[in-house]
Every structure is written in C-alpha cells, then in structure tokens.
Design a protein around this motif. Structure first.
Motif, PDB file in Angstrom:
ATOM      1  N   PHE A 190      73.462  19.527  34.119  1.00  0.00           N
ATOM      2  CA  PHE A 190      74.497  19.586  33.093  1.00  0.00           C
ATOM      3  C   PHE A 190      74.645  21.016  32.574  1.00  0.00           C
ATOM      4  CE2 PHE A 190      73.732  14.901  32.244  1.00  0.00           C
ATOM      5  CZ  PHE A 190      75.021  14.500  32.563  1.00  0.00           C
ATOM      6  N   TYR A 191      73.500  21.642  32.295  1.00  0.00           N
ATOM      7  CA  TYR A 191      73.524  23.020  31.787  1.00  0.00           C
ATOM      8  C   TYR A 191      74.225  23.955  32.773  1.00  0.00           C
ATOM      9  CZ  TYR A 191      71.792  27.755  31.048  1.00  0.00           C
ATOM     10  OH  TYR A 191      71.707  29.121  30.906  1.00  0.00           O
ATOM     11  N   ASN A 192      73.897  23.840  34.031  1.00  0.00           N
ATOM     12  CA  ASN A 192      74.499  24.722  35.044  1.00  0.00           C
ATOM     13  C   ASN A 192      76.007  24.513  35.145  1.00  0.00           C
ATOM     14  OD1 ASN A 192      72.011  25.865  35.712  1.00  0.00           O
ATOM     15  ND2 ASN A 192      71.600  24.351  37.315  1.00  0.00           N
ATOM     16  N   ASP A 193      76.440  23.301  34.871  1.00  0.00           N
ATOM     17  CA  ASP A 193      77.860  22.981  34.976  1.00  0.00           C
ATOM     18  C   ASP A 193      78.641  23.387  33.729  1.00  0.00           C
ATOM     19  OD1 ASP A 193      79.975  21.976  36.505  1.00  0.00           O
ATOM     20  OD2 ASP A 193      79.831  19.993  35.593  1.00  0.00           O
ATOM     21  N   ALA A 194      77.925  23.702  32.659  1.00  0.00           N
ATOM     22  CA  ALA A 194      78.570  24.001  31.371  1.00  0.00           C
ATOM     23  C   ALA A 194      78.828  25.495  31.221  1.00  0.00           C
ATOM     24  CB  ALA A 194      77.697  23.490  30.228  1.00  0.00           C
ATOM     25  N   ASP A 195      79.448  26.094  32.248  1.00  0.00           N
ATOM     26  CA  ASP A 195      79.652  27.533  32.208  1.00  0.00           C
ATOM     27  C   ASP A 195      80.910  27.935  31.439  1.00  0.00           C
ATOM     28  OD1 ASP A 195      81.462  26.524  34.006  1.00  0.00           O
ATOM     29  OD2 ASP A 195      80.838  27.775  35.693  1.00  0.00           O
ATOM     30  N   HIS A 196      81.640  26.950  30.919  1.00  0.00           N
ATOM     31  CA  HIS A 196      82.868  27.229  30.169  1.00  0.00           C
ATOM     32  C   HIS A 196      82.653  27.215  28.661  1.00  0.00           C
ATOM     33  CE1 HIS A 196      82.372  22.920  30.279  1.00  0.00           C
ATOM     34  NE2 HIS A 196      83.312  22.756  29.364  1.00  0.00           N
ATOM     35  N   ILE A 197      81.452  26.849  28.210  1.00  0.00           N
ATOM     36  CA  ILE A 197      81.125  26.762  26.785  1.00  0.00           C
ATOM     37  C   ILE A 197      79.766  27.418  26.549  1.00  0.00           C
ATOM     38  CG2 ILE A 197      82.435  24.647  26.298  1.00  0.00           C
ATOM     39  CD1 ILE A 197      79.815  23.067  26.708  1.00  0.00           C
ATOM     40  N   PRO A 198      79.461  27.842  25.323  1.00  0.00           N
ATOM     41  CA  PRO A 198      78.095  28.277  25.037  1.00  0.00           C
ATOM     42  C   PRO A 198      77.135  27.110  25.244  1.00  0.00           C
ATOM     43  CG  PRO A 198      79.596  28.963  23.295  1.00  0.00           C
ATOM     44  CD  PRO A 198      80.356  27.996  24.156  1.00  0.00           C
ATOM     45  N   ALA A 199      76.160  27.285  26.125  1.00  0.00           N
ATOM     46  CA  ALA A 199      75.233  26.197  26.448  1.00  0.00           C
ATOM     47  C   ALA A 199      73.811  26.722  26.503  1.00  0.00           C
ATOM     48  CB  ALA A 199      75.603  25.535  27.774  1.00  0.00           C
ATOM     49  N   ILE A 200      72.899  25.935  25.954  1.00  0.00           N
ATOM     50  CA  ILE A 200      71.473  26.265  25.945  1.00  0.00           C
ATOM     51  C   ILE A 200      70.707  25.082  26.509  1.00  0.00           C
ATOM     52  CG2 ILE A 200      69.471  26.815  24.499  1.00  0.00           C
ATOM     53  CD1 ILE A 200      71.375  28.156  22.538  1.00  0.00           C
ATOM     54  N   TYR A 201      69.757  25.372  27.370  1.00  0.00           N
ATOM     55  CA  TYR A 201      68.845  24.361  27.913  1.00  0.00           C
ATOM     56  C   TYR A 201      67.467  24.597  27.304  1.00  0.00           C
ATOM     57  CZ  TYR A 201      65.623  22.152  31.241  1.00  0.00           C
ATOM     58  OH  TYR A 201      64.607  21.411  31.822  1.00  0.00           O
ATOM     59  N   GLY A 202      66.905  23.548  26.700  1.00  0.00           N
ATOM     60  CA  GLY A 202      65.562  23.633  26.136  1.00  0.00           C
ATOM     61  C   GLY A 202      64.693  22.503  26.644  1.00  0.00           C
ATOM     62  N   GLU A 203      63.561  22.851  27.255  1.00  0.00           N
ATOM     63  CA  GLU A 203      62.627  21.865  27.820  1.00  0.00           C
ATOM     64  C   GLU A 203      61.391  21.822  26.932  1.00  0.00           C
ATOM     65  OE1 GLU A 203      62.113  21.915  32.236  1.00  0.00           O
ATOM     66  OE2 GLU A 203      60.017  22.295  31.675  1.00  0.00           O
ATOM     67  N   GLN A 240      67.648  31.065  15.701  1.00  0.00           N
ATOM     68  CA  GLN A 240      66.796  30.308  16.613  1.00  0.00           C
ATOM     69  C   GLN A 240      67.415  30.173  18.000  1.00  0.00           C
ATOM     70  OE1 GLN A 240      63.604  28.851  16.083  1.00  0.00           O
ATOM     71  NE2 GLN A 240      63.769  30.348  14.418  1.00  0.00           N
ATOM     72  N   PHE A 241      68.736  30.363  18.087  1.00  0.00           N
ATOM     73  CA  PHE A 241      69.450  30.090  19.331  1.00  0.00           C
ATOM     74  C   PHE A 241      70.275  31.270  19.835  1.00  0.00           C
ATOM     75  CE2 PHE A 241      69.078  26.246  16.728  1.00  0.00           C
ATOM     76  CZ  PHE A 241      68.381  25.413  17.590  1.00  0.00           C
ATOM     77  N   TYR A 242      70.987  31.937  18.938  1.00  0.00           N
ATOM     78  CA  TYR A 242      71.882  33.024  19.307  1.00  0.00           C
ATOM     79  C   TYR A 242      71.256  34.369  18.932  1.00  0.00           C
ATOM     80  CZ  TYR A 242      75.819  29.714  19.992  1.00  0.00           C
ATOM     81  OH  TYR A 242      76.638  28.708  20.435  1.00  0.00           O
ATOM     82  N   SER A 245      67.125  38.053  19.260  1.00  0.00           N
ATOM     83  CA  SER A 245      65.750  37.580  19.066  1.00  0.00           C
ATOM     84  C   SER A 245      65.539  36.191  19.648  1.00  0.00           C
ATOM     85  CB  SER A 245      65.384  37.583  17.577  1.00  0.00           C
ATOM     86  OG  SER A 245      66.293  36.780  16.843  1.00  0.00           O
ATOM     87  N   CYS A 246      66.457  35.245  19.355  1.00  0.00           N
ATOM     88  CA  CYS A 246      66.411  33.881  19.907  1.00  0.00           C
ATOM     89  C   CYS A 246      65.030  33.269  19.730  1.00  0.00           C
ATOM     90  CB  CYS A 246      66.825  33.872  21.372  1.00  0.00           C
ATOM     91  SG  CYS A 246      66.738  32.243  22.157  1.00  0.00           S
ATOM     92  N   GLN A 263      77.885  32.504  27.946  1.00  0.00           N
ATOM     93  CA  GLN A 263      78.788  32.277  26.829  1.00  0.00           C
ATOM     94  C   GLN A 263      78.069  32.347  25.482  1.00  0.00           C
ATOM     95  OE1 GLN A 263      82.028  32.007  27.405  1.00  0.00           O
ATOM     96  NE2 GLN A 263      81.711  32.054  29.616  1.00  0.00           N
ATOM     97  N   VAL A 264      76.738  32.338  25.477  1.00  0.00           N
ATOM     98  CA  VAL A 264      75.981  32.383  24.222  1.00  0.00           C
ATOM     99  C   VAL A 264      75.963  33.819  23.704  1.00  0.00           C
ATOM    100  CG1 VAL A 264      73.715  32.072  23.165  1.00  0.00           C
ATOM    101  CG2 VAL A 264      74.557  30.394  24.835  1.00  0.00           C
ATOM    102  N   PRO A 265      76.401  34.045  22.459  1.00  0.00           N
ATOM    103  CA  PRO A 265      76.403  35.405  21.919  1.00  0.00           C
ATOM    104  C   PRO A 265      74.985  35.996  21.868  1.00  0.00           C
ATOM    105  CG  PRO A 265      77.767  33.962  20.573  1.00  0.00           C
ATOM    106  CD  PRO A 265      77.028  33.078  21.537  1.00  0.00           C
ATOM    107  N   THR A 266      74.853  37.225  22.250  1.00  0.00           N
ATOM    108  CA  THR A 266      73.548  37.908  22.216  1.00  0.00           C
ATOM    109  C   THR A 266      73.474  38.894  21.061  1.00  0.00           C
ATOM    110  OG1 THR A 266      74.372  39.557  23.795  1.00  0.00           O
ATOM    111  CG2 THR A 266      73.184  37.640  24.690  1.00  0.00           C
ATOM    112  N   SER A 267      74.424  38.844  20.176  1.00  0.00           N
ATOM    113  CA  SER A 267      74.377  39.730  18.993  1.00  0.00           C
ATOM    114  C   SER A 267      74.647  38.919  17.743  1.00  0.00           C
ATOM    115  CB  SER A 267      75.416  40.844  19.146  1.00  0.00           C
ATOM    116  OG  SER A 267      76.714  40.305  19.247  1.00  0.00           O
TER     117      SER A 267
END
Length: 267
Positions: A190-203, A240-242, A245-246, A263-267
C-alpha cells in the motif's frame, strides 16, 4: 484461540487551542478530557464527556473493526483518542470493508451537530475528519479515504481489499513486525502504491496482529500524535513525522522500520 481471532479479524480482508495542545508531546498518556461512550444501533461514539460545555469544536475519527470484531474490542484505544479531544465514531459492524457504516458515522455526527437538543450541538468539527481501523477495518479506512470529507487515514495492519490510489489525503500505514496474518510486506505494498500523497510506513517492533487489541500499548502514542498533527495542527506532533528530525525515524526502540515517501515534507 489467539491465532483463531487473528484469522477472523483479517478474513475478507485551524490552529489547536491551548487545551488541545496541552500534552507536551506525551501522546501515550491520557489526554486532558474525561470521556463518555454512546452506544447506538449503527455507531458507537467515544467523546469528551463535557463536550456540551466545550468552547471549541472537536475533530472526528471514524473507525472500522477487524472481521467479526466490535468497537468494544478496541475500547482502550478509542477512549484514549477521545481523552485527547477527538470524537470517535466507531462502526458497530464486524464486516466493515466497504466503509458504508464508517461513512454513516459522519452523517450521524452531522445530524447531532445541527440538533440543539444534542450534547454535540455546534461542537463537531466536520471539516477535520480522519479515518482509521484495524485489519479488515484498516482496509476500510483506505476505502473511505476516497471520501472528500476524510482528510487523512491511519490504517492499522490493513487487509488487502482496498485501493489506495483513490485516497486524497496523507496516510500513515502501520504494520506489526511479527504479524503473520497481515504480513508487513502487504502493508508496504500500500505504501509503495501511495506515491501521489504524503505517505509514511511504520512497522511496530515486536508487534503481532493482536497487539493493538485491548491495551493498545505501542500503538497509542503514534496514532494519537498523527491525528493531533493532521486534525489539530499540533506542531510538536508534526515533528514526529515530518521535517528533518522525524521523531519516529530515529526511534529504533519502537519501530523496526520506518519509510517516508517523496511527498512527505522534509522541512
């Protein structure tokens, strides 16, 4: 019995107000609100007990259960979110994959919000809605993520019967390191397919398919932080996510794997 329940669960698989921002980043502890429960025929509501006297509107989380499960199975997690100021509309159905009953939870709260006789009158923030669920209900959270009323999704160990291509808001997809029912690879797909939106995978390190059931343990803090960020503009939770530092990216004691897409902002 534990393995049997796991199999059944996946089968068919504005700025925050000071009160909302008062956790100091401790999202695993109960929030500042006492809670209440309203059990209806289609939806169970978990919400701040004194909502009728609240000076603000409260965001909404709609919830889908795993197969043959009901909201009471996830009571501790849903009450935890309510203690942080959310109104949780949990579908009572044990077959949630189509997301129909989850959407009805939004309709119910819209009715209560416009009813002067309801404790929810003018206290529901219908412009801030998230969707979550576990197993089959996690897949349902992805399904309802296509609804224009839903701003963000948080599927927990989601079953396979969903298409994330239709989701329009940010997604936080959670897997369990030792989940043998919904393997982490299925959630990564699902995460790999979600390249059109900001997506985070957490295990979640050490988690199996039923770790979230009952005491939500390691699922309580990150899920609360995600919704406080997305639905309450909590900037402490955002970190915690964006950003560079994340927090979850460096927390190897809680997470066995974390990925963020482009798509996840890094700033």
């Amino acid at each position: 019995m534990r393995l049997l329940l796991a199999f059944l669960l996946v089968l068919g698989l504005g700025f925050a107000s000071p009160a909302q921002a008062s956790t100091g980043g401790d999202y695993g502890s109960p929030g500042p609100y006492a809670t209440a429960v309203d059990i209806g025929a289609i939806t169970t509501l978990y919400y701040p007990r004194d909502i009728a006297q609240s000076p603000r509107k409260h965001p909404v989380i709609i919830w889908g259960n795993g197969t043959f499960a009901f909201p009471v199975v996830y009571r501790e997690l849903l009450l935890h979110w309510a203690s942080h100021g959310f109104i949780v509309a949990a579908a009572n159905t044990p077959q949630s994959n189509l997301g129909i009953s989850m959407r009805l939870g939004i309709d119910l709260l819209a009715q209560r919000n416009s009813d002067p006789a309801s404790v929810f009158y003018n206290h529901v923030d219908l412009d801030r809605i998230g969707a979550s669920g576990h197993s089959q209900g996690g897949a349902a959270a992805i399904v309802v993520g296509a609804d224009p009323r839903v701003d963000t999704i948080l599927p927990i160990q989601p079953g396979p019967l969903a298409d994330i291509d239709a989701v329009h808001g940010p997604a936080f997809l959670m897997a369990g390191q030792w989940d043998s029912i919904v393997w982490p690879a299925l959630v990564k797909a699902f995460y790999n397919d979600a390249d059109h939106i900001p997506a985070i995978y957490g295990e979640v390190r050490g988690a199996d398919h039923l770790t979230v059931v009952g005491d939500p343990g390691p699922f309580a803090a990150p899920t609360t932080a995600w919704f406080r960020f997305q639905l309450m503009d909590d900037m402490v939770a955002r970190a915690q996510f964006y950003g560079p530092s994340c927090g979850i990216c460096t927390d190897s004691s809680t997470w066995s794997s974390v990925r963020r897409n482009a798509q996840v902002p890094t700033s």
